[in-house]
Structure formats: C-alpha cells, structure tokens
Design an enzyme around this catalytic site. Structure first.
Site, PDB file in Angstrom:
ATOM      1  N   GLU A 124       0.844  -1.204   0.000  1.00  0.00           N
ATOM      2  CA  GLU A 124       0.000   0.000   0.000  1.00  0.00           C
ATOM      3  C   GLU A 124       0.877   1.252   0.000  1.00  0.00           C
ATOM      4  O   GLU A 124       0.580   2.236  -0.694  1.00  0.00           O
ATOM      5  CB  GLU A 124      -0.926   0.000   1.225  1.00  0.00           C
ATOM      6  CG  GLU A 124      -1.978  -1.122   1.160  1.00  0.00           C
ATOM      7  CD  GLU A 124      -2.915  -1.113   2.351  1.00  0.00           C
ATOM      8  OE1 GLU A 124      -2.417  -1.226   3.492  1.00  0.00           O
ATOM      9  OE2 GLU A 124      -4.138  -0.991   2.150  1.00  0.00           O
ATOM     10  N   GLU A 144      -3.652  -9.944   4.296  1.00  0.00           N
ATOM     11  CA  GLU A 144      -4.757  -9.488   5.142  1.00  0.00           C
ATOM     12  C   GLU A 144      -5.834 -10.560   5.219  1.00  0.00           C
ATOM     13  O   GLU A 144      -6.422 -10.814   6.274  1.00  0.00           O
ATOM     14  CB  GLU A 144      -5.368  -8.199   4.569  1.00  0.00           C
ATOM     15  CG  GLU A 144      -4.539  -6.948   4.794  1.00  0.00           C
ATOM     16  CD  GLU A 144      -3.476  -6.705   3.719  1.00  0.00           C
ATOM     17  OE1 GLU A 144      -3.121  -7.648   2.978  1.00  0.00           O
ATOM     18  OE2 GLU A 144      -2.987  -5.580   3.638  1.00  0.00           O
TER      19      GLU A 144
HETATM   20  C1  1HE Z   1       6.560  -8.577  12.285  1.00  0.00           C
HETATM   21  C2  1HE Z   1       5.888  -8.460  11.058  1.00  0.00           C
HETATM   22  C3  1HE Z   1       4.663  -7.736  11.032  1.00  0.00           C
HETATM   23  C4  1HE Z   1       7.682  -9.603  10.727  1.00  0.00           C
HETATM   24  N1  1HE Z   1       4.229  -7.214  12.187  1.00  0.00           N
HETATM   25  N2  1HE Z   1       6.066  -8.042  13.402  1.00  0.00           N
HETATM   26  N3  1HE Z   1       1.968  -8.628   7.277  1.00  0.00           N
HETATM   27  C5  1HE Z   1       2.162  -9.964   7.263  1.00  0.00           C
HETATM   28  O1  1HE Z   1       1.292 -10.749   7.511  1.00  0.00           O
HETATM   29  C6  1HE Z   1       3.580 -10.404   6.969  1.00  0.00           C
HETATM   30  C7  1HE Z   1       4.179 -11.048   8.177  1.00  0.00           C
HETATM   31  N4  1HE Z   1       5.610 -11.292   8.051  1.00  0.00           N
HETATM   32  C8  1HE Z   1       6.112 -12.333   7.340  1.00  0.00           C
HETATM   33  O2  1HE Z   1       5.426 -13.085   6.656  1.00  0.00           O
HETATM   34  C9  1HE Z   1       7.596 -12.551   7.439  1.00  0.00           C
HETATM   35  O3  1HE Z   1       8.084 -11.842   8.581  1.00  0.00           O
HETATM   36  C10 1HE Z   1       8.416 -12.068   6.202  1.00  0.00           C
HETATM   37  C11 1HE Z   1       8.148 -13.011   5.028  1.00  0.00           C
HETATM   38  C12 1HE Z   1       8.089 -10.645   5.824  1.00  0.00           C
HETATM   39  C13 1HE Z   1       9.936 -12.117   6.555  1.00  0.00           C
HETATM   40  O4  1HE Z   1      10.253 -13.412   7.035  1.00  0.00           O
HETATM   41  P1  1HE Z   1      11.605 -13.617   7.863  1.00  0.00           P
HETATM   42  O5  1HE Z   1      11.738 -15.102   8.100  1.00  0.00           O
HETATM   43  O6  1HE Z   1      12.716 -12.904   7.183  1.00  0.00           O
HETATM   44  O7  1HE Z   1      11.411 -12.841   9.266  1.00  0.00           O
HETATM   45  P2  1HE Z   1      10.564 -13.268  10.563  1.00  0.00           P
HETATM   46  O8  1HE Z   1      11.379 -14.188  11.413  1.00  0.00           O
HETATM   47  O9  1HE Z   1       9.211 -13.738  10.203  1.00  0.00           O
HETATM   48  O10 1HE Z   1      10.378 -11.881  11.301  1.00  0.00           O
HETATM   49  C14 1HE Z   1      11.446 -11.232  11.976  1.00  0.00           C
HETATM   50  C15 1HE Z   1      10.806 -10.443  13.116  1.00  0.00           C
HETATM   51  O11 1HE Z   1       9.946  -9.448  12.577  1.00  0.00           O
HETATM   52  C16 1HE Z   1       9.937 -11.315  14.010  1.00  0.00           C
HETATM   53  O12 1HE Z   1       9.972 -10.757  15.317  1.00  0.00           O
HETATM   54  P3  1HE Z   1      10.898 -11.405  16.476  1.00  0.00           P
HETATM   55  O13 1HE Z   1      10.630 -10.545  17.663  1.00  0.00           O
HETATM   56  O14 1HE Z   1      10.452 -12.828  16.600  1.00  0.00           O
HETATM   57  O15 1HE Z   1      12.321 -11.292  15.963  1.00  0.00           O
HETATM   58  C17 1HE Z   1       8.548 -11.107  13.432  1.00  0.00           C
HETATM   59  O16 1HE Z   1       7.518 -11.337  14.369  1.00  0.00           O
HETATM   60  C18 1HE Z   1       8.627  -9.636  13.069  1.00  0.00           C
HETATM   61  N5  1HE Z   1       7.656  -9.287  12.042  1.00  0.00           N
HETATM   62  N6  1HE Z   1       6.597  -9.107  10.103  1.00  0.00           N
HETATM   63  C19 1HE Z   1       4.914  -7.383  13.325  1.00  0.00           C
HETATM   64  N7  1HE Z   1       3.979  -7.539   9.917  1.00  0.00           N
HETATM   65  C20 1HE Z   1      -3.185  -0.609   7.082  1.00  0.00           C
HETATM   66  S1  1HE Z   1      -3.701  -2.168   6.913  1.00  0.00           S
HETATM   67  C21 1HE Z   1      -2.396  -3.105   6.302  1.00  0.00           C
HETATM   68  C22 1HE Z   1      -2.624  -4.535   6.624  1.00  0.00           C
HETATM   69  C23 1HE Z   1      -1.392  -5.358   6.485  1.00  0.00           C
HETATM   70  O17 1HE Z   1      -0.324  -4.891   6.205  1.00  0.00           O
HETATM   71  S2  1HE Z   1      -1.587  -7.019   6.758  1.00  0.00           S
HETATM   72  C24 1HE Z   1      -0.051  -7.729   6.398  1.00  0.00           C
HETATM   73  C25 1HE Z   1       0.741  -8.002   7.623  1.00  0.00           C
END
Ligand code: 1HE
Length: 271
Positions: A124, A144
């Site tokens: 977005e 989402e």
């Molecule tokens: C996060 C987020 C996040 C990572 N919010 N903390 N977005 C999603 O559903 C995407 C979610 N994220 C992922 O699928 C993956 O993180 C990735 C593919 C982007 C990257 O994977 P990777 O293996 O490199 O990293 P990771 O181990 O998943 O994440 C590293 C850290 O970032 C980890 O935290 P930690 O404390 O365990 O180290 C994750 O929890 C954190 N992290 N993504 C919070 N999104 C205005 S409306 C818009 C609506 C949306 O955007 S919905 C889509 C949300």
C-alpha cells in the site's frame, strides 16, 4: 568520493524506524526497522506523514527504500493484536490514508526501490508513490485475508487501480503471491531490474524527475490523477487549464526557446 559519503542529513525529526539523507536535490528515505522486516508501526506511519508534509523546498525528488532483506512486511501486527473498538480501527486506517496522501499529493515525485517482501501495508505504501522499481528478489502479497483483517492503507483504491481488482481479490482470497516478474507484467512496477540495481536505478530516475520544472511535476502529481478519475469533459477542461498554467511559467518559455534554438536534447530512442 562515493555518493554515500556526500549525503547530508535532512533536518526533520523522525522516529528511529526512518532515516533520511539528501544528495543535492534528491532525498533518500529509508525504512530502517529491518529487525522487524520494516513492519509499519504507528510511529513509522506518522513519521512518513511528517517527512512528506515537511519536505524542504529544495528537495525536488525522493527515493524510498527499505533496509535489510525485505522492503516491508506491512502493518505491524503486534499493534492490532489487542482489542480495539471499530471507531479506533477506522481512525487508525484514516491515519494511514492521511500519511499516504501526503506522499501521493506531496511536493516532490517519489521513486521507490523494492526488494524482498512487499506485503500488505508495504505494498500500500509503495502504491502511494509515483514510480516503482522492483529488483528480481521482490514478491508481493496481501496476507490481510489470511490474518482475518482487510486492507486499510488505501490498497483497495490504489493497488486495485494498479494491478486490477481481480488480482487483488485472488491475492486476498487465496493468499497468492506475485513474483517480481508477475507484478511487473500486472502493472505494479514501471521498472524491473537485477538484484542490487534498485537504488541506483531509482536515483537515476529521481535525478531525471528532479530536472523537470516544478510546475510540470506539480501537474503530473496533482492534476493528472484527478483528471484520470474525472468524467472526460471535466478532465479535458482541467487539462487545458493546467496546460495554460504550465506554459506561462518562465522556465517553460526558456525550455521551449532552448529547443527551437537547438540547445535542448532531442527525444531519441533509449533502448
Ligand atoms: C513482524 C511483522 C509484522 C515480521 N508485524 N512483526 N503482514 C504480514 O502478515 C507479513 C508477516 N511477516 C512475514 O510473513 C515474514 O516476517 C516475512 C516473510 C516478511 C519475513 O520473514 P523472515 O523469516 O525474514 O522474518 P521473521 O522471522 O518472520 O520476522 C522477523 C521479526 O519481525 C519477528 O519478530 P521477532 O521478535 O520474533 O524477531 C517477526 O515477528 C517480526 N515481524 N513481520 C509485526 N507484519 C493498514 S492495513 C495493512 C494490513 C497489512 O499490512 S496485513 C499484512 C501483515
């Protein structure tokens, strides 16, 4: 001297998750929260709004990138996991809208270099900018649907216009991701480049956009999208008025004279 060493800071107070520098008339804004994959928390979204509304007048173009392996993982899900009443949730979405409107209808063209995950609110954000360059590592997702939430940062409007509502439906209903190549073919990006080439491509495009007259860039950023959305008759009228204003600028007169007196570059095939 390498380009990075000539970059200067920009005097706008930003959260730690955003870093801004400038090189001449081009600002470089980085999402700098790679430990959370550049997930967009409230502080970052408000910081984006601050940056784009306070952009100094000498900045003629902005390049936006993400630090680390991914451009952005979208909305910081930890901030929405708690209970929030519907009004608060709607106001939160409106806050994103405000910030991204400041980008889309700001004072300078914004060129985004994408790589890795460009997901949810990250897509977005990219969609609110004017030119998108994708490295081949880029992929797009709208999880989402899988998270039980909905678009909230303008994606229903901007992403659907870029790649078509049918693709957005598919991505949200099935969790399908698009590769850099698929996204490019669908219209998500204007440029597709090899890994490691995104920033230099975006910088070169920013330099070109920055060399336009301020009036032309205003017309492209502010008038063109409105004309595109309006009924044809109103659009044509707005176009004629915008054209008249642009032609009246001193800079335009000089540029036209330069061409007629053989001092300006010709329009030649580039590839
Ligand atoms: C996060 C987020 C996040 C990572 N919010 N903390 N977005 C999603 O559903 C995407 C979610 N994220 C992922 O699928 C993956 O993180 C990735 C593919 C982007 C990257 O994977 P990777 O293996 O490199 O990293 P990771 O181990 O998943 O994440 C590293 C850290 O970032 C980890 O935290 P930690 O404390 O365990 O180290 C994750 O929890 C954190 N992290 N993504 C919070 N999104 C205005 S409306 C818009 C609506 C949306 O955007 S919905 C889509 C949300």
């Amino acid at each position: 001297m390498p380009a990075e060493t000539m970059e200067e800071p920009i005097d706008i107070e930003l959260p730690k998750s955003l870093k801004a520098t400038k090189l001449g008339a081009i600002a470089h804004l980085r999402l700098a929260r790679s430990e959370k994959r550049n997930a967009l928390d409230d502080g970052t979204v408000l910081g984006l709004e601050t940056f784009f509304t306070r952009l100094p007048g000498d900045i003629r173009a902005v390049v936006l990138t993400g630090e680390g392996a991914h451009f952005s993982a979208g909305l910081d899900l930890s901030e929405v996991a708690g209970a929030r009443d519907p009004l608060e949730a709607a106001l939160h979405s409106r806050m994103w809208h405000r910030a991204f409107e400041a980008i889309q209808f700001g004072r300078a063209p914004v060129i985004t270099a994408l790589h890795g995950a460009v997901v949810g609110g990250g897509l977005e954000l990219a969609a609110a900018t004017h030119i998108r360059v994708a490295e081949r590592s880029t992929y797009y997702g709208l999880p989402e649907g899988q998270r039980g939430i909905f678009l909230g940062g303008g994606g229903s409007v901007r992403i659907a216009r870029l790649i078509g509502v049918a693709r957005v439906m598919d991505m949200m209903l099935t969790g399908r991701t698009l590769s850099a190549e698929e996204g490019h073919a669908a219209g998500a990006t204007q440029y597709l480049v090899d890994d490691g080439k995104g920033l230099e491509t975006a910088m070169a495009l920013a330099a070109k956009a920055a060399s336009n007259t301020a009036t032309t860039n205003f017309a492209v950023l502010h008038a063109l999208p409105r004309i595109f959305e309006s009924d044809p008759a109103s659009g044509l009228l707005t176009e004629s008025l915008m054209a008249a204003i642009a032609e009246m600028s001193g800079e335009a007169k000089e540029r036209l004279k330069d061409f007629l007196e053989k001092r300006a570059a010709k329009v030649l095939r580039q590839s």
